[in-house]
Design a protein around this motif. Structure first.
Motif, mmCIF file in Angstrom:
data_model
loop_
_atom_site.group_PDB
_atom_site.id
_atom_site.type_symbol
_atom_site.label_atom_id
_atom_site.label_comp_id
_atom_site.label_asym_id
_atom_site.label_seq_id
_atom_site.Cartn_x
_atom_site.Cartn_y
_atom_site.Cartn_z
ATOM 1 N N LEU A 33 -69.412 -8.404 24.818
ATOM 2 C CA LEU A 33 -67.941 -8.438 25.048
ATOM 3 C C LEU A 33 -67.642 -7.138 24.220
ATOM 4 C CD1 LEU A 33 -66.630 -11.966 25.219
ATOM 5 C CD2 LEU A 33 -66.758 -10.280 26.979
ATOM 6 N N ASN A 34 -68.356 -7.001 22.864
ATOM 7 C CA ASN A 34 -68.024 -5.860 22.113
ATOM 8 C C ASN A 34 -68.111 -4.621 22.784
ATOM 9 O OD1 ASN A 34 -67.101 -7.168 19.816
ATOM 10 N ND2 ASN A 34 -69.406 -7.629 19.341
ATOM 11 N N GLU A 35 -68.955 -4.388 23.757
ATOM 12 C CA GLU A 35 -69.170 -3.190 24.639
ATOM 13 C C GLU A 35 -68.121 -3.111 25.746
ATOM 14 O OE1 GLU A 35 -72.497 -0.543 27.071
ATOM 15 O OE2 GLU A 35 -72.948 -2.796 26.246
ATOM 16 N N ILE A 36 -67.745 -4.538 26.378
ATOM 17 C CA ILE A 36 -66.639 -4.247 27.184
ATOM 18 C C ILE A 36 -65.210 -4.036 26.782
ATOM 19 C CG2 ILE A 36 -65.496 -5.882 29.023
ATOM 20 C CD1 ILE A 36 -68.289 -4.957 29.889
ATOM 21 N N PHE A 37 -65.053 -4.716 25.741
ATOM 22 C CA PHE A 37 -63.718 -4.560 24.882
ATOM 23 C C PHE A 37 -64.054 -3.472 23.617
ATOM 24 C CE2 PHE A 37 -63.220 -8.971 26.409
ATOM 25 C CZ PHE A 37 -62.145 -8.617 26.814
ATOM 26 N N SER A 38 -64.528 -2.198 24.206
ATOM 27 C CA SER A 38 -64.501 -1.023 23.318
ATOM 28 C C SER A 38 -63.496 -0.813 22.294
ATOM 29 C CB SER A 38 -64.921 0.415 24.005
ATOM 30 O OG SER A 38 -63.430 0.827 24.528
ATOM 31 N N PRO A 39 -63.886 -0.332 20.970
ATOM 32 C CA PRO A 39 -62.823 -0.010 20.197
ATOM 33 C C PRO A 39 -61.568 1.103 20.747
ATOM 34 C CG PRO A 39 -65.189 0.316 19.251
ATOM 35 C CD PRO A 39 -65.253 0.136 20.658
ATOM 36 N N ASN A 49 -58.460 -3.049 16.152
ATOM 37 C CA ASN A 49 -59.311 -1.725 16.073
ATOM 38 C C ASN A 49 -60.620 -2.075 16.748
ATOM 39 O OD1 ASN A 49 -60.558 -2.869 14.090
ATOM 40 N ND2 ASN A 49 -60.099 -1.390 12.655
ATOM 41 N N SER A 50 -60.924 -3.561 17.062
ATOM 42 C CA SER A 50 -62.145 -4.041 17.574
ATOM 43 C C SER A 50 -62.058 -5.533 18.135
ATOM 44 C CB SER A 50 -63.289 -4.057 16.619
ATOM 45 O OG SER A 50 -62.925 -5.092 15.614
ATOM 46 N N PHE A 51 -62.820 -5.930 19.029
ATOM 47 C CA PHE A 51 -62.609 -7.183 19.858
ATOM 48 C C PHE A 51 -63.145 -8.220 18.668
ATOM 49 C CE2 PHE A 51 -64.878 -10.519 22.444
ATOM 50 C CZ PHE A 51 -63.316 -11.077 22.868
#
Length: 108
Positions: A33-39, A49-51
């Protein structure tokens, strides 16, 4: 090669890249999800600024807390702090952006 020929060759290269990326994604996958919800997505569509910072603001620090977090509370937090009315809307938009970046195809 004329401009049309160059454009056609460029388009063909883009299709090959899209096909290659889509074949890598074929089947069942787990996505970070940190990749899907990119900065860049988060700063464009939210107050975060981040998930990870969004999750921390919800009091979520691990996967089990995320899994147990009530959908209604998550939707409320999303509605109050993002450009979306629900987590599902936010996730769908983020995933379309992710696919667009990977394949070069505009899914919006």
């Amino acid at each position: 090669m004329d401009d049309f020929g160059k454009s056609l060759k460029n388009f063909s290269s883009q299709l090959e890249k899209a096909q290659s990326e889509l074949s890598k994604m074929d089947g069942t996958h787990s996505y970070n999800l940190n990749e899907i919800f990119s900065p860049s997505f988060m700063t464009s569509h939210t107050h975060y600024n981040s998930f990870e910072s969004f999750l921390r603001d919800c009091g979520i620090t691990n996967q089990s807390e995320f899994d147990a977090y009530p959908d209604s509370q998550l939707d409320k937090k999303v509605n109050e702090n993002t450009a979306f009315s629900s987590y599902e809307d936010m996730l769908n938009t983020a995933f379309k952006d992710y696919l667009s970046k990977r394949t070069g195809i505009n899914f919006n």
